[in-house]
Every structure is written in structure tokens, then in C-alpha cells.
Design a protein around this motif. Structure first.
Motif, PDB file in Angstrom:
ATOM      1  N   VAL A  33       3.020 -16.755 -10.796  1.00 40.19           N
ATOM      2  CA  VAL A  33       3.200 -18.090 -11.359  1.00 40.19           C
ATOM      3  C   VAL A  33       4.689 -18.325 -11.605  1.00 40.19           C
ATOM      4  O   VAL A  33       5.361 -17.486 -12.216  1.00 40.19           O
ATOM      5  N   GLY A  63      -1.290 -23.265 -20.185  1.00 39.83           N
ATOM      6  CA  GLY A  63      -1.529 -24.087 -18.998  1.00 39.83           C
ATOM      7  C   GLY A  63      -0.925 -25.468 -19.138  1.00 39.83           C
ATOM      8  O   GLY A  63      -0.321 -26.000 -18.186  1.00 39.83           O
ATOM      9  N   LEU A  66       2.870 -25.246 -18.778  1.00 42.35           N
ATOM     10  CA  LEU A  66       3.271 -25.135 -17.367  1.00 42.35           C
ATOM     11  C   LEU A  66       3.129 -26.480 -16.667  1.00 42.35           C
ATOM     12  O   LEU A  66       4.004 -26.895 -15.906  1.00 42.35           O
ATOM     13  N   ALA A  67       2.018 -27.166 -16.919  1.00 40.06           N
ATOM     14  CA  ALA A  67       1.786 -28.458 -16.277  1.00 40.06           C
ATOM     15  C   ALA A  67       2.849 -29.472 -16.677  1.00 40.06           C
ATOM     16  O   ALA A  67       3.230 -30.341 -15.880  1.00 40.06           O
ATOM     17  N   SER A  68       3.364 -29.354 -17.905  1.00 35.28           N
ATOM     18  CA  SER A  68       4.400 -30.286 -18.353  1.00 35.28           C
ATOM     19  C   SER A  68       5.683 -30.106 -17.555  1.00 35.28           C
ATOM     20  O   SER A  68       6.538 -30.994 -17.550  1.00 35.28           O
ATOM     21  N   ARG A  69       5.808 -28.958 -16.905  1.00 31.60           N
ATOM     22  CA  ARG A  69       6.971 -28.677 -16.051  1.00 31.60           C
ATOM     23  C   ARG A  69       6.578 -28.694 -14.574  1.00 31.60           C
ATOM     24  O   ARG A  69       7.289 -28.172 -13.708  1.00 31.60           O
ATOM     25  N   ASP A  70       5.413 -29.279 -14.273  1.00 29.78           N
ATOM     26  CA  ASP A  70       4.936 -29.437 -12.891  1.00 29.78           C
ATOM     27  C   ASP A  70       4.730 -28.107 -12.175  1.00 29.78           C
ATOM     28  O   ASP A  70       4.922 -28.002 -10.961  1.00 29.78           O
ATOM     29  N   VAL A  71       4.342 -27.096 -12.927  1.00 29.97           N
ATOM     30  CA  VAL A  71       4.055 -25.790 -12.327  1.00 29.97           C
ATOM     31  C   VAL A  71       2.557 -25.691 -12.047  1.00 29.97           C
ATOM     32  O   VAL A  71       1.735 -26.032 -12.897  1.00 29.97           O
ATOM     33  N   GLU A  72       2.207 -25.213 -10.866  1.00 24.15           N
ATOM     34  CA  GLU A  72       0.817 -25.014 -10.491  1.00 24.15           C
ATOM     35  C   GLU A  72       0.526 -23.524 -10.389  1.00 24.15           C
ATOM     36  O   GLU A  72       1.434 -22.702 -10.260  1.00 24.15           O
ATOM     37  N   TRP A  73      -0.753 -23.169 -10.437  1.00 29.43           N
ATOM     38  CA  TRP A  73      -1.158 -21.767 -10.344  1.00 29.43           C
ATOM     39  C   TRP A  73      -2.547 -21.683  -9.739  1.00 29.43           C
ATOM     40  O   TRP A  73      -3.253 -22.680  -9.641  1.00 29.43           O
ATOM     41  N   ASP A  74      -2.910 -20.495  -9.333  1.00 25.27           N
ATOM     42  CA  ASP A  74      -4.211 -20.288  -8.692  1.00 25.27           C
ATOM     43  C   ASP A  74      -5.214 -19.707  -9.674  1.00 25.27           C
ATOM     44  O   ASP A  74      -4.881 -18.815 -10.478  1.00 25.27           O
ATOM     45  N   ASN A  76      -7.654 -18.243 -12.301  1.00 23.10           N
ATOM     46  CA  ASN A  76      -7.542 -17.971 -13.742  1.00 23.10           C
ATOM     47  C   ASN A  76      -6.299 -17.142 -14.064  1.00 23.10           C
ATOM     48  O   ASN A  76      -6.294 -16.343 -15.007  1.00 23.10           O
TER      49      ASN A  76
END
Length: 208
Positions: A33, A63, A66-74, A76
């Protein structure tokens, strides 16, 4: 008599990361991530609105950060990173085993713990000297949605033990949080007044 125990600081001591944001960042990176450059700031920000005493599970907070910084993850990955970041060395406090055993002789026993990290309470108990099977229920703030002193967590604990909340005796170390059991009519045994080794005798007094 139904008895519940706080976990951390009452039955056990458990080391926690001195810098939770950094510990979570390390585990996120280990799972592929992308950690934002301003992660420490993102971690401190409030991302999930919640009413007073409501618990936001730490994976949900991470989560959202991370989303607030536009980071995605796979998958869980975030949950697994959070669980791995809080992997404590556990020490059972003197008198804990005896206190839990004494409570079990009087009726059902539960853990009632403020903890935003999934699996942490169960993992901690497994690493302690206390027999996990001594507990009829484990209620955590991340599981029920509210932190002590909110009445909801004590009511959830009483429901898990199939008793009325007003009959619940709760043992804990924090007058502010653990003392909240009195708001549902229950009885608080606080370690500042009753050291853990003295809890069995105090239970006798309450049960008299």
C-alpha cells in the motif's frame, strides 16, 4: 452475580507502538500500500464522523485516511496491516487469574474493553496466563460500536451474559471509563480502591 473485567491495565499490561501512525505505515508498506508522504498528519485527522463515545474501528479510520489522499489498496490489506501493527508483548497482572476464577465461581464472566483494533483483545488473552475459556463473552468497543463510559457497551455486555445491566459488576482501572457501569445501575470495582488481589474478597462483599 455477573462480572465483567476491563482488559488492558486491569488484567494485563500490553506494550503498544510508541508511534501508532508509523507502525501502521510500516505494515501498510509491507503489503504494497502506498503510504502518503504526509501520513502522520492524515492519521491524526478525523475522517469518520461519529457521535460522542462511538467507536470508529481503526481499520475504518486508516482506510478513510488513505482515501483522503487518493490511495487505493487491494482486498483486506488495511485491516491486516492494522492488526499486524498492534502485536503486543503481554504480561498478566498479579492477582488477575485469581480474580477471574473467583468471578467464575459466582456466575458468568465477560471482558468489557475499549479497543479499536480488531482481534487485539482475543490475541492478548491468548498470550496471557488467564484461561480464555474462563470468559463467557468478550465485548469490545470496536465490536459493539461504543466506548466506555457509554451505557451501550455495558448493556451489550450484560446482554451477552443474559443478565440485567443493573446486576452487572464491572472491574476496571479507570474511574472515568469503567465507572460508567453505574450509569446503567451496575456496580464498579475500581483498582484504585480495590487492588486486583483483593477483588475476590470485594466480590464476596458485593454478593452478600
Amino acid at each position: 452475580m455477573a462480572v465483567s473485567f476491563d482488559c488492558f491495565g486491569t488484567l494485563v499490561t500490553a506494550d503498544r507502538p510508541t508511534d501508532p501512525a508509523a507502525a501502521v505505515a510500516t505494515e501498510l508498506a509491507a503489503r504494497g500500500v502506498a503510504v502518503p508522504t504526509d501520513w502522520a498528519e492524515a492519521y491524526r485527522e478525523r475522517h469518520v464522523p461519529a457521535p460522542e463515545h462511538a467507536e470508529v474501528p481503526l481499520p475504518a479510520h486508516v482506510g478513510a485516511a488513505l482515501a483522503s489522499r487518493d490511495v487505493e489498496w487491494d482486498g483486506n490489506a488495511v485491516r491486516r496491516a492494522v492488526v499486524a501493527a498492534f502485536d503486543p508483548v503481554v504480561e498478566t497482572r498479579r492477582g488477575a487469574v485469581e480474580a477471574v476464577d473467583a468471578a467464575g465461581e459466582r456466575g458468568p464472566v465477560a471482558i468489557c474493553s475499549n479497543c479499536a483494533v480488531p482481534e487485539l483483545v482475543s490475541k492478548t488473552l491468548l498470550r496471557s496466563e488467564i484461561d480464555r475459556s474462563a470468559f463467557d463473552a468478550i465485548v469490545t468497543s470496536t465490536g459493539c460500536g461504543f466506548r466506555k463510559p457509554a451505557p451501550q457497551i455495558f448493556t451489550a455486555t450484560a446482554d451477552a451474559l443474559a443478565v440485567d445491566a443493573a446486576t452487572l459488576v464491572h472491574v476496571g482501572d479507570d474511574p472515568t471509563t469503567d465507572g460508567g457501569v453505574t450509569d446503567v445501575g451496575g456496580t464498579a470495582i475500581l483498582l484504585a480502591e480495590t487492588p486486583l488481589p483483593a477483588v475476590p474478597d470485594r466480590l464476596d462483599e458485593v454478593d452478600a
